[in-house]
Structures are given as C-alpha cells and as structure tokens.
Design a protein around this motif. Structure first.
Motif, PDB file in Angstrom:
ATOM      1  N   ALA A 142      22.737 -36.494  -3.620  1.00  0.00           N
ATOM      2  CA  ALA A 142      24.036 -36.310  -4.279  1.00  0.00           C
ATOM      3  C   ALA A 142      23.960 -36.304  -5.804  1.00  0.00           C
ATOM      4  O   ALA A 142      24.612 -35.481  -6.456  1.00  0.00           O
ATOM      5  N   PRO A 143      23.185 -37.182  -6.457  1.00  0.00           N
ATOM      6  CA  PRO A 143      23.134 -37.153  -7.925  1.00  0.00           C
ATOM      7  C   PRO A 143      22.646 -35.825  -8.504  1.00  0.00           C
ATOM      8  O   PRO A 143      22.944 -35.520  -9.668  1.00  0.00           O
ATOM      9  N   SER A 156      16.625 -40.141  -7.455  1.00  0.00           N
ATOM     10  CA  SER A 156      17.188 -38.881  -7.954  1.00  0.00           C
ATOM     11  C   SER A 156      18.063 -39.120  -9.182  1.00  0.00           C
ATOM     12  O   SER A 156      18.102 -38.301 -10.100  1.00  0.00           O
ATOM     13  N   ARG A 157      18.753 -40.264  -9.236  1.00  0.00           N
ATOM     14  CA  ARG A 157      19.568 -40.589 -10.405  1.00  0.00           C
ATOM     15  C   ARG A 157      18.711 -40.716 -11.651  1.00  0.00           C
ATOM     16  O   ARG A 157      19.067 -40.224 -12.734  1.00  0.00           O
ATOM     17  N   ARG A 158      17.552 -41.376 -11.532  1.00  0.00           N
ATOM     18  CA  ARG A 158      16.653 -41.538 -12.672  1.00  0.00           C
ATOM     19  C   ARG A 158      16.184 -40.177 -13.181  1.00  0.00           C
ATOM     20  O   ARG A 158      16.112 -39.938 -14.397  1.00  0.00           O
ATOM     21  N   ILE A 159      15.896 -39.257 -12.272  1.00  0.00           N
ATOM     22  CA  ILE A 159      15.428 -37.927 -12.650  1.00  0.00           C
ATOM     23  C   ILE A 159      16.542 -37.133 -13.321  1.00  0.00           C
ATOM     24  O   ILE A 159      16.337 -36.485 -14.359  1.00  0.00           O
ATOM     25  N   VAL A 160      17.736 -37.150 -12.751  1.00  0.00           N
ATOM     26  CA  VAL A 160      18.870 -36.402 -13.319  1.00  0.00           C
ATOM     27  C   VAL A 160      19.190 -36.894 -14.723  1.00  0.00           C
ATOM     28  O   VAL A 160      19.400 -36.099 -15.656  1.00  0.00           O
ATOM     29  N   ASP A 161      19.216 -38.196 -14.910  1.00  0.00           N
ATOM     30  CA  ASP A 161      19.517 -38.751 -16.233  1.00  0.00           C
ATOM     31  C   ASP A 161      18.462 -38.336 -17.252  1.00  0.00           C
ATOM     32  O   ASP A 161      18.787 -38.011 -18.408  1.00  0.00           O
ATOM     33  N   VAL A 202      11.690 -28.451 -16.607  1.00  0.00           N
ATOM     34  CA  VAL A 202      10.928 -28.205 -15.381  1.00  0.00           C
ATOM     35  C   VAL A 202      10.746 -29.521 -14.637  1.00  0.00           C
ATOM     36  O   VAL A 202      10.247 -30.504 -15.214  1.00  0.00           O
ATOM     37  N   VAL A 203      11.152 -29.545 -13.367  1.00  0.00           N
ATOM     38  CA  VAL A 203      10.911 -30.715 -12.529  1.00  0.00           C
ATOM     39  C   VAL A 203      10.438 -30.231 -11.166  1.00  0.00           C
ATOM     40  O   VAL A 203      10.937 -29.224 -10.637  1.00  0.00           O
TER      41      VAL A 203
END
Length: 468
Positions: A299-300, A265-270, A250-251
């Motif tokens: 984009a990530p 967004s990259r930090r969240i996706v990872d 859940v985010v």
C-alpha cells in the motif's frame, strides 16, 4: 527433471545439516545430555522452517504459516552459510591446535631434574625454607603419602588411622586413579589425555564458529536497514540540453514477503520521495507472494511521487506468483507497467521489457521489437530490464541506457563472487559499446533480511547532455 533436482537438493541439505550436527553437537557433548537433545532437535526443525518460508507458497502452505516461520526460516539461511565458512576454517586449524596442546602437555610432563635452571633454583629455595620450618629434608607433606603424617615434633610418622600396609588401594602402590566416565570429564583438564585434547579443540572450534556466524549475521541484519541513496551522473549523447540534470530514481528488488512488509516499503517510498526525482523506475522483483497476501504491505507504494510518474517492469519473482494479478494491482497503486512497451517522455523514450522468466508464460518474455522496434533513433532511449544479461539485446536495439537490478550486489559475501560470474555487471555503471548499463544492488533481500558486503540502495541517475 524437477523432481530429481528437488531430491538432490534435499540430499545435499541433509548432508550439510548432518555435518553441522556432527561438529556442533555430537563432537562437543555427551550422549543423552540436554545439549545433545536440544541441538539435535534444532538442526531438524530449522531447515524445515527454511523450506516452508522459501518454497512453502509453491506447495500451497498458507501465508499465515509462512509468517510464523519467516524469522527463523530466513535467518537460518544466513547462519547456515557463515557456520559452514567458519567451520571450514576450523577444519584447517584443528591439527595446529592439537599440535600446540600436545607440545604444551609434553613440556608440563618434564621431570624436575630436566627443568630449566631458574625453575630448579626456585624449587631448591622452597625446600630450604621447608626444612628451616621443621620439615624433614627430601620429604614434603604432599609426598609423605596417605600412610605418613607429621609428628608433633615435625618429623614424619605413621598415621594413627589407616591401613598402614602401604598397599595403595585398588589401583596398586603409586598408581594414580584414571579419570572415570566419558571423555567429556577430561575436558576439566584439557590436554591430560588425547581424548581430552580433542574435546577441547572441538569445543573451541564450535564456539568460535558460532560466535563468528552470529556476529556476521547480526552485522548484516544491521546493514540491511541502512538503505543508502546513491547519485550517479550519466552523460547521454542524444539528450537535449533542456534535459540536462534530469533525475531518474531507480529502485529494484524490493521483495515484499512474509518477513518484509509495510514498514519496509514505507522506508523505501520515503527515501525515494526525499530525492524529489523527475521520474521513478521500479525495476522488477517487487513481491514474493500473492496480491491477497501483500496488499497492505504494498500500500505505501501508492505514495511514490514524481512529475513524470512511476513505472514498473516485471522481475523473475513476479512469475512465481500470479503475474497478471500483480500487474493489474501495480496500476491500482498508481504505477504504470511497461509490458514490452514504450512511452515517449518529453526528452527521451522510456521503454520496458518483461523479464526472461516470463518466456513460455501467458504474460510472455522480453520482446525488444515490440518495445523499441518502431522508435525514432534520433531520440535518447532509456530501457528498464530487470536482469543485466539483457544488455546485449539492448546494445543491438541501440539503447542508450539500460536500468537493471536482480543481482542484489551478491547480498551475502562471498556469494558476491558467484553473482559477479553470473552477470555481466554486478553493480554500478558500465559501458557496453554505445550502451551504458546501470545495475542497482536493490532495496530488499531474498531470503534473510541480511546484507554483508552489498548494502541495499536506491539510486538517483542524473542525466547529462554531452557538452552541456
């Protein structure tokens, strides 16, 4: 009505900044000085950058301009909050500090005869040593005055040069010269005069408030970057045993903007992909600008990966931009928007409703009948709904688990208390009848990228079959 509200808001903002100018600039500096000029300019420009950053998009301000003012405009929101809180404490301390200074100055003005016995004895010892060295009893060098000097034999006599009249100059005999100029000069000896005492207290409170505010915002900025992963176990009575241990990531409240871009967004996706969930749910408030402005920042999110896919529902901030364009772009990123819709997964039904902000728009608000009306109630159901206030509709619809965000956990203490009053659940898991509600604190921030007392998070919900 909107114009009236805007005018009231501007008047309130102006009053707040006038108060800051009074306490942080005018009360602590002399007119015409560099500090007075710089402080005045900053307290005019900083709120302008905040207005451009927060609401410039709705006024047609180019995104490139918002990016320029993003850092000062966003962080000033947090500084403003904590400066006001610190100054409020300072207002309560001012009378106490002044009283302490007055008592200290009064004790320093006590005559030698009234000194404590220990101080009197010390003065007598010093006098005896001076007489033994050749001085005149009762006459010290400092008390000899401008018209008296020591003779070669150690006795006092008239100076060779000087008026010798003892007139004492323009101020008269025995009268000390008053400190000239503005009260700032008195700050060199705080407490000598009432003006000096007040200036010393004003500067102490101003410096203290600035240090407290800067320290708190600095700490909150650090905490914002400490994205935590929470693990919460949720038992569901209707969940089949085969689904025991099913993991839902859940985010919520990512809030991509002029200040939070691709690295955010990259930090969240990872962080999400590391948990290896079975399903990913993005519960609204993903963006704060148009697709054309945030395409690279989002984009990530195309790399979110889970066996049963990634799903999305709108939050209130998706309605401050072109909602339909973002819903279409979400599909391009590989996520599945649930617009008052439901999908039947192998072990339970996953439904999603539009945010309440969509009421009266082309996209529409929440429609529980469309999302859940014809479902098989023997199956477990999980609902994605951005705002926790929809929990009562979820209870009526027989939902087993609602996943929400929106609150940010309050984001900035003590705003947490207000957010708690405005929402049925501020953060975490609670039960409402037969329905459970989980509220995420969110992974991003609205306004300043600062978190105080409400760390950002993603959550892994582990479903448990009752009795498994």
């Amino acid at each position: 009505m909107a114009i009236v509200a805007a005018l009231v808001g501007l008047l309130l903002l102006s009053a707040v900044h006038w108060y800051l100018w009074k306490r942080l600039v005018a009360d602590v500096s002399a007119p015409g000085g560099w500090y007075r000029r710089v402080g005045t300019v900053l307290l005019v420009l900083l709120p302008v950058t905040t207005l451009l950053f927060q609401w410039g998009g709705q006024a047609g301000v180019p995104f490139s301009v918002k990016q320029v003012v993003a850092w000062p405009g966003s962080y000033w929101v947090a500084m403003l909050l904590y400066l006001l809180l610190a100054l409020a404490v300072g207002e309560a301390l001012r009378p106490l500090l002044l009283r302490v200074l007055r008592r200290r100055d009064a004790s320093r003005a006590v005559l030698p005869e009234a000194r404590p016995e220990q101080d009197q004895e010390q003065a007598e010892d010093q006098e005896q040593e001076r007489v033994a060295a050749g001085g005149v009893p009762g006459v010290s060098e400092s008390s000899a005055g401008p018209g008296v000097s020591k003779a070669p034999d150690g006795t006092a006599g008239p100076q060779a040069s000087g008026s010798g009249s003892g007139s004492g100059g323009a101020d008269g005999p025995g009268e000390p010269a008053e400190p000239a100029g503005d009260p700032v000069a008195a700050a060199d000896g705080p407490g000598r005069t009432e003006a000096g005492r007040r200036l010393f207290v004003a500067r102490t409170v101003a410096v203290g408030a600035g240090l407290v505010a800067a320290g708190t915002v600095g700490y909150g900025s650090y905490r914002f970057r400490q994205l935590t992963t929470k693990h919460v176990k949720v038992p569901l009575a209707k969940l089949p045993r085969a689904a025991h241990g099913y993991r839902i990531a859940v985010v919520s409240d990512i809030h991509l903007s002029a200040i939070l871009g691709a690295s955010h967004s990259r930090r969240i996706v990872d962080a999400i992909n590391r948990t290896q969930p079975d399903l990913i749910t993005v519960v609204g408030d993903m963006v704060d600008a148009e697709v054309t402005d945030l395409r690279s920042a989002a984009a990530p999110l195309a790399e979110l990966s889970a066996p049963d896919g990634a799903y999305f529902v709108t939050g209130n901030h998706e309605y401050y931009v072109d909602t339909l364009q973002w819903v279409e772009h979400v599909r391009e990123l590989g996520m599945i928007p649930l617009e008052n819709a439901r999908v039947e997964l192998p072990f339970f039904d996953l439904a999603g409703v539009n945010d309440v902000q969509g009421e009266g728009t082309v996209h529409g608000g929440p429609d529980f009948e469309a999302a859940l009306g014809d479902r098989d109630r023997q199956r477990a159901s999980v609902l994605m709904a951005h705002q926790p206030v929809l929990i009562h509709d979820a209870v009526d619809a027989g939902v087993d688990l609602q996943l929400s965000g929106h609150t940010h956990g309050g984001q900035l203490w003590p705003v947490t208390y207000l957010a708690d009053l405005a929402n049925p659940t501020l953060a975490g898991l609670e039960r409402y009848g037969d329905t459970q509600l989980y509220v995420s604190r969110g992974a991003g921030a609205w306004g300043p990228p600062v978190r105080v007392g409400a760390d950002p998070d993603i959550t892994v919900i582990e479903l448990a079959a009752t009795g498994a």
